[in-house]
Design a protein around this motif. Structure first.
Motif, PDB file in Angstrom:
ATOM      1  N   TYR A   8       0.863  -1.173   0.000  1.00  0.00           N
ATOM      2  CA  TYR A   8       0.000   0.000   0.000  1.00  0.00           C
ATOM      3  C   TYR A   8       0.902   1.226   0.000  1.00  0.00           C
ATOM      4  O   TYR A   8       1.705   1.413   0.910  1.00  0.00           O
ATOM      5  CB  TYR A   8      -0.895  -0.015   1.238  1.00  0.00           C
ATOM      6  CG  TYR A   8      -1.946   1.063   1.259  1.00  0.00           C
ATOM      7  CD1 TYR A   8      -3.263   0.771   0.939  1.00  0.00           C
ATOM      8  CD2 TYR A   8      -1.635   2.368   1.605  1.00  0.00           C
ATOM      9  CE1 TYR A   8      -4.245   1.754   0.962  1.00  0.00           C
ATOM     10  CE2 TYR A   8      -2.598   3.361   1.623  1.00  0.00           C
ATOM     11  CZ  TYR A   8      -3.902   3.050   1.304  1.00  0.00           C
ATOM     12  OH  TYR A   8      -4.866   4.018   1.330  1.00  0.00           O
ATOM     13  N   VAL A   9       0.760   2.055  -1.013  1.00  0.00           N
ATOM     14  CA  VAL A   9       1.585   3.249  -1.157  1.00  0.00           C
ATOM     15  C   VAL A   9       0.732   4.469  -0.857  1.00  0.00           C
ATOM     16  O   VAL A   9      -0.373   4.614  -1.387  1.00  0.00           O
ATOM     17  CB  VAL A   9       2.160   3.355  -2.592  1.00  0.00           C
ATOM     18  CG1 VAL A   9       3.020   4.595  -2.745  1.00  0.00           C
ATOM     19  CG2 VAL A   9       2.963   2.103  -2.938  1.00  0.00           C
ATOM     20  N   GLY A  10       1.244   5.336   0.010  1.00  0.00           N
ATOM     21  CA  GLY A  10       0.515   6.548   0.339  1.00  0.00           C
ATOM     22  C   GLY A  10       1.435   7.630   0.848  1.00  0.00           C
ATOM     23  O   GLY A  10       2.602   7.378   1.150  1.00  0.00           O
ATOM     24  N   ASP A  11       0.897   8.839   0.962  1.00  0.00           N
ATOM     25  CA  ASP A  11       1.727   9.955   1.396  1.00  0.00           C
ATOM     26  C   ASP A  11       1.181  10.705   2.609  1.00  0.00           C
ATOM     27  O   ASP A  11       1.622  11.798   2.922  1.00  0.00           O
ATOM     28  CB  ASP A  11       1.971  10.924   0.234  1.00  0.00           C
ATOM     29  CG  ASP A  11       0.703  11.608  -0.270  1.00  0.00           C
ATOM     30  OD1 ASP A  11      -0.397  11.274   0.218  1.00  0.00           O
ATOM     31  OD2 ASP A  11       0.820  12.473  -1.150  1.00  0.00           O
ATOM     32  N   THR A  12       0.233  10.088   3.303  1.00  0.00           N
ATOM     33  CA  THR A  12      -0.324  10.733   4.497  1.00  0.00           C
ATOM     34  C   THR A  12      -0.336   9.761   5.670  1.00  0.00           C
ATOM     35  O   THR A  12      -0.247   8.543   5.487  1.00  0.00           O
ATOM     36  CB  THR A  12      -1.775  11.210   4.254  1.00  0.00           C
ATOM     37  OG1 THR A  12      -2.613  10.064   4.077  1.00  0.00           O
ATOM     38  CG2 THR A  12      -1.876  12.145   3.061  1.00  0.00           C
ATOM     39  N   ASP A  15      -3.111   7.280   5.283  1.00  0.00           N
ATOM     40  CA  ASP A  15      -2.774   6.137   4.429  1.00  0.00           C
ATOM     41  C   ASP A  15      -2.061   5.054   5.228  1.00  0.00           C
ATOM     42  O   ASP A  15      -2.368   3.868   5.106  1.00  0.00           O
ATOM     43  CB  ASP A  15      -1.884   6.569   3.259  1.00  0.00           C
ATOM     44  CG  ASP A  15      -2.594   7.433   2.245  1.00  0.00           C
ATOM     45  OD1 ASP A  15      -3.809   7.252   2.042  1.00  0.00           O
ATOM     46  OD2 ASP A  15      -1.922   8.292   1.637  1.00  0.00           O
ATOM     47  N   GLY A  33       3.288  -1.126   4.269  1.00  0.00           N
ATOM     48  CA  GLY A  33       3.011   0.290   4.049  1.00  0.00           C
ATOM     49  C   GLY A  33       4.251   0.985   3.502  1.00  0.00           C
ATOM     50  O   GLY A  33       5.315   0.914   4.097  1.00  0.00           O
ATOM     51  N   GLY A  35       5.498   4.631   2.525  1.00  0.00           N
ATOM     52  CA  GLY A  35       5.242   6.059   2.576  1.00  0.00           C
ATOM     53  C   GLY A  35       6.053   6.785   1.523  1.00  0.00           C
ATOM     54  O   GLY A  35       7.199   6.438   1.262  1.00  0.00           O
TER      55      GLY A  35
END
Length: 75
Positions: A8-12, A15, A33, A35
Motif C-alpha cells: 500500500y503506497v501513500g503519502d499521508t 494512508d 506500508g 510512505g
C-alpha cells in the motif's frame, strides 16, 4: 515478497493508518506500508515527514513515487 503481500503506497498518516488497520482486520495476509514524501514537502521537512509516516505504520519511506519499484524498495 510472498504473492499474498499487499503493498500500500501513500503519502499521508491516514494512508499508513489504513495499512495498520488492514493488517489487524486481515492477519493472514502481509501488508507493507510504503510512505512517499509528497512533492510539496521541503528538503528541510523531509526527515520529520518521513518519521511521521513511519510512526504511523510505514515500513519503508521513499523520497519520490518513482522510487517505488522492487529495486527501490528492496535493494
Amino acid at each position: 515478497i510472498p504473492i499474498e503481500t499487499v503493498i500500500y503506497v501513500g503519502d499521508t498518516s491516514a494512508d499508513m493508518l489504513a495499512v495498520v488497520a488492514a493488517q489487524k482486520a486481515d492477519p493472514n495476509r502481509q501488508y507493507l506500508g510504503v510512505g512517499v514524501i509528497p512533492p510539496h514537502i521541503t528538503s528541510a521537512e523531509e526527515m520529520d515527514y518521513g518519521a511521521m509516516l513511519q510512526n504511523n505504520g510505514a515500513a519503508v519511506v521513499c523520497q519520490r513515487v518513482l522510487m517505488v519499484t522492487p529495486d527501490g524498495l528492496f535493494s
